[in-house]
Design an enzyme around this catalytic site. Sequence first.
Site, PDB file in Angstrom:
ATOM      1  CB  THR A 197      -7.402   4.924  -1.645  1.00 32.14           C
ATOM      2  OG1 THR A 197      -6.385   4.614  -0.680  1.00 32.14           O
ATOM      3  CG2 THR A 197      -8.168   6.163  -1.196  1.00 32.14           C
ATOM      4  CB  SER A 220       5.264  -0.702   4.885  1.00 38.29           C
ATOM      5  OG  SER A 220       6.301  -1.653   4.776  1.00 38.29           O
ATOM      6  CE1 TYR A 272       5.518   1.139  -0.072  1.00 40.99           C
ATOM      7  CE2 TYR A 272       7.083   0.068   1.409  1.00 40.99           C
ATOM      8  CZ  TYR A 272       5.785   0.257   0.968  1.00 40.99           C
ATOM      9  OH  TYR A 272       4.751  -0.430   1.561  1.00 40.99           O
TER      10      TYR A 272
END
Length: 263
Positions: A13, A141, A154
């Site tokens: 993706t 992350s 985030y």
Amino acid sequence: MDMGLNNKTALVTGSTKGIGKAIAIELAREGVHVLVNGRNHAEAERTVKELKAEFPHTSPQNAAADIVNRQQREALFEKYPHVDILVNNMGIYEIMAYENVNDEVWEKYFRTNVLAANGLTEFYLPAMLKNNDGRIIFIASEEAVMPSGQMPQYAMTKSMLLSLSKSLSKLTKGTEVTINTIMPGPTLSENVHQIIDSLFPTDMIFAEKEQQFMAENLPQSEIQRFIRPVEIGRLTTFICSPYASAFKGSPIRMDGGMVPTIY
């Protein structure tokens, strides 16, 4: 090194640029047929043509869709009902002060960075378990374990991916299916390159700009440069391979030494 991935099919993706595209390229290099995903059909088609030209022994396909949209996800499932590898890379990010993150923003990030990936996993995982073969990777992350405070909305979603990956991995017990999370550190995407370029005088070469930016803004980085997308692409390809079969529910860090803890 032959990674044993020839003729596998992978849905990556967000693979028209940045980390996602680098992953697509490295998988195609190993003979994987990549389903190129992005919201823009033309950009996905351009990437498909690039992969086909560089790796003519593979058959990349245009899997353009807004995977946050349930109807578009279902259309994608109908068109591509089987994959051997699922790389949940697509995500959004933006520096935001906590006081500016309202309920709509929290929900947008949750739907985009978590629920979309979960929706794909929910569809493709059962067949992988039935076939006793498959790889699912979430791209998170370093913010997942070391939130900077600059992007709370985030960081929250990336921490969720670690938990989701670990929970789903329990379902693969006793099988050759693996589910893992890769946590890149600061990476030189196209957008980051443009930002760094614009921050310094035009007569400086990019390497000098990068070095100065890292010293002033990310002194905790041990490599003192941005990670290149190709490096993450190579790591992801390895984790997709049979050589990585013992990685189960693992948070795999490639953060350039950003995270100061030993775990």
